[in-house]
Design a protein around this motif. Structure first.
Motif, PDB file in Angstrom:
ATOM      1  N   MET A 139      30.920  34.363  17.989  1.00 36.99           N
ATOM      2  CA  MET A 139      31.932  35.347  18.321  1.00 36.99           C
ATOM      3  C   MET A 139      31.564  36.035  19.630  1.00 36.99           C
ATOM      4  O   MET A 139      30.415  36.307  19.899  1.00 36.99           O
ATOM      5  N   CYS A 140      32.567  36.343  20.468  1.00 31.60           N
ATOM      6  CA  CYS A 140      32.332  36.955  21.766  1.00 31.60           C
ATOM      7  C   CYS A 140      32.262  38.464  21.658  1.00 31.60           C
ATOM      8  O   CYS A 140      32.949  39.067  20.867  1.00 31.60           O
ATOM      9  N   ASN A 141      31.418  39.041  22.468  1.00 35.05           N
ATOM     10  CA  ASN A 141      31.354  40.496  22.589  1.00 35.05           C
ATOM     11  C   ASN A 141      32.060  40.893  23.865  1.00 35.05           C
ATOM     12  O   ASN A 141      32.112  40.142  24.814  1.00 35.05           O
ATOM     13  N   SER A 142      32.564  42.087  23.888  1.00 40.41           N
ATOM     14  CA  SER A 142      33.136  42.626  25.118  1.00 40.41           C
ATOM     15  C   SER A 142      32.627  44.035  25.279  1.00 40.41           C
ATOM     16  O   SER A 142      32.464  44.761  24.321  1.00 40.41           O
ATOM     17  N   LYS A 143      32.349  44.399  26.499  1.00 42.22           N
ATOM     18  CA  LYS A 143      31.863  45.747  26.739  1.00 42.22           C
ATOM     19  C   LYS A 143      32.415  46.248  28.054  1.00 42.22           C
ATOM     20  O   LYS A 143      32.701  45.477  28.958  1.00 42.22           O
ATOM     21  N   VAL A 144      32.585  47.531  28.144  1.00 48.00           N
ATOM     22  CA  VAL A 144      32.988  48.161  29.390  1.00 48.00           C
ATOM     23  C   VAL A 144      31.734  48.787  29.966  1.00 48.00           C
ATOM     24  O   VAL A 144      31.082  49.606  29.319  1.00 48.00           O
ATOM     25  N   ALA A 145      31.348  48.373  31.164  1.00 48.46           N
ATOM     26  CA  ALA A 145      30.084  48.822  31.734  1.00 48.46           C
ATOM     27  C   ALA A 145      30.199  50.235  32.287  1.00 48.46           C
ATOM     28  O   ALA A 145      31.155  50.564  32.972  1.00 48.46           O
ATOM     29  N   ALA A 188      33.685  26.271  33.114  1.00 45.60           N
ATOM     30  CA  ALA A 188      32.367  26.921  33.102  1.00 45.60           C
ATOM     31  C   ALA A 188      31.802  26.959  31.690  1.00 45.60           C
ATOM     32  O   ALA A 188      30.612  26.687  31.480  1.00 45.60           O
ATOM     33  N   ALA A 189      32.634  27.282  30.711  1.00 49.75           N
ATOM     34  CA  ALA A 189      32.178  27.352  29.323  1.00 49.75           C
ATOM     35  C   ALA A 189      31.739  25.973  28.823  1.00 49.75           C
ATOM     36  O   ALA A 189      30.735  25.852  28.113  1.00 49.75           O
ATOM     37  N   ARG A 213      27.086  22.796  27.059  1.00 55.93           N
ATOM     38  CA  ARG A 213      26.310  21.551  27.083  1.00 55.93           C
ATOM     39  C   ARG A 213      24.839  21.808  27.391  1.00 55.93           C
ATOM     40  O   ARG A 213      23.975  21.031  26.997  1.00 55.93           O
ATOM     41  N   ARG A 214      24.565  22.889  28.114  1.00 58.92           N
ATOM     42  CA  ARG A 214      23.180  23.225  28.466  1.00 58.92           C
ATOM     43  C   ARG A 214      22.601  24.306  27.557  1.00 58.92           C
ATOM     44  O   ARG A 214      21.504  24.797  27.800  1.00 58.92           O
ATOM     45  N   GLY A 215      23.351  24.705  26.528  1.00 57.83           N
ATOM     46  CA  GLY A 215      22.873  25.750  25.642  1.00 57.83           C
ATOM     47  C   GLY A 215      22.875  27.121  26.278  1.00 57.83           C
ATOM     48  O   GLY A 215      22.078  27.993  25.919  1.00 57.83           O
ATOM     49  N   ARG A 216      23.766  27.325  27.231  1.00 58.99           N
ATOM     50  CA  ARG A 216      23.853  28.594  27.961  1.00 58.99           C
ATOM     51  C   ARG A 216      25.174  29.292  27.663  1.00 58.99           C
ATOM     52  O   ARG A 216      26.046  28.741  27.006  1.00 58.99           O
ATOM     53  N   ARG A 217      25.320  30.504  28.204  1.00 58.30           N
ATOM     54  CA  ARG A 217      26.527  31.290  27.938  1.00 58.30           C
ATOM     55  C   ARG A 217      27.246  31.651  29.231  1.00 58.30           C
ATOM     56  O   ARG A 217      26.646  31.647  30.309  1.00 58.30           O
ATOM     57  N   GLY A 277      35.331  31.200  25.101  1.00 60.07           N
ATOM     58  CA  GLY A 277      34.203  30.614  25.808  1.00 60.07           C
ATOM     59  C   GLY A 277      33.316  31.616  26.510  1.00 60.07           C
ATOM     60  O   GLY A 277      32.237  31.274  26.965  1.00 60.07           O
ATOM     61  N   CYS A 278      33.772  32.866  26.622  1.00 61.78           N
ATOM     62  CA  CYS A 278      32.981  33.898  27.302  1.00 61.78           C
ATOM     63  C   CYS A 278      32.231  34.742  26.279  1.00 61.78           C
ATOM     64  O   CYS A 278      32.817  35.216  25.305  1.00 61.78           O
ATOM     65  N   ARG A 279      30.966  34.919  26.506  1.00 58.78           N
ATOM     66  CA  ARG A 279      30.131  35.709  25.603  1.00 58.78           C
ATOM     67  C   ARG A 279      30.416  37.206  25.751  1.00 58.78           C
ATOM     68  O   ARG A 279      30.395  37.952  24.777  1.00 58.78           O
ATOM     69  N   SER A 280      30.652  37.647  26.985  1.00 62.15           N
ATOM     70  CA  SER A 280      30.891  39.069  27.222  1.00 62.15           C
ATOM     71  C   SER A 280      31.827  39.249  28.401  1.00 62.15           C
ATOM     72  O   SER A 280      32.010  38.342  29.216  1.00 62.15           O
TER      73      SER A 280
END
Length: 193
Positions: A1-7, A111-112, A117-121, A172-175
């Protein structure tokens, strides 16, 4: 599940080594300026951080072309070359920061795909500036997009911002990190640690 945050106003944003950060905003909002100013060349392990910015392609083409080619002709060709470069730069290991207008969901999906495929986010940094500020940025760089295209960008980017504020980053986006003009100006570094 993706997180979202306001910086909040922060001097630095840090992401994991090898992750992909997409800097998105309206044309003229300051994406290239932020990438140039804040992205370190190397990650914390000494690996190269790829910067995939259509401005680099445009600058290289303008230097190599005789005379001044109208922006309306140059823009589509640069866009195709940028997307080819994007596809190539996302394949190897190592972090990447990608310039994106936010109007093309397939860029985030590409990008996702490579990150998974590389185990990255993938992380999204949204430059939330008012349309009038983006238009002023276009005027400063002497590269205006058409009114029709700009309206399309405003609608698409508005949906991204609304989703981020509601805690729903794109698939596909983590944050998603939302930066207004003051927060973007305060940001000194985007690092991979």
């Amino acid at each position: 599940m993706c997180n979202s945050k306001v910086a909040p106003d922060a001097a630095e944003l840090a992401f994991a080594i090898g992750d992909v950060v997409i800097v998105s905003g309206l044309p003229g909002s300051g994406k290239s300026t932020l990438i140039e100013r804040a992205v370190a060349d190397l990650d914390a392990a000494g690996g190269l951080v790829a910067r995939v910015d259509s401005q680099h392609v445009r600058d290289a083409w303008e230097r190599g072309l005789p005379g001044r080619m109208p922006y309306a002709v140059l823009r589509p060709a640069v866009r195709v070359a940028h997307y080819v470069r994007l596809h190539r730069r996302l394949r190897p290991d190592g972090g990447a920061v990608v310039h994106d207008c936010g109007a093309h969901p397939w860029v985030r999906r590409l990008a996702a795909y490579h990150a998974r495929r590389r185990g990255r986010r993938v992380h999204l940094v949204l430059l939330d500036v008012p349309p009038r500020v983006a238009l002023e940025g276009q005027a400063r760089r002497r590269r205006r997009v058409s009114r029709r295209a700009f309206r399309r960008h405003v609608r698409a980017f508005g949906r991204l911002v609304a989703d981020a504020k509601a805690g729903r980053p794109p698939d596909g986006c983590r944050s998603a990190v939302l930066l207004d003009r003051d927060a973007a100006d305060a940001l000194k570094a985007i690092r991979f640690k």
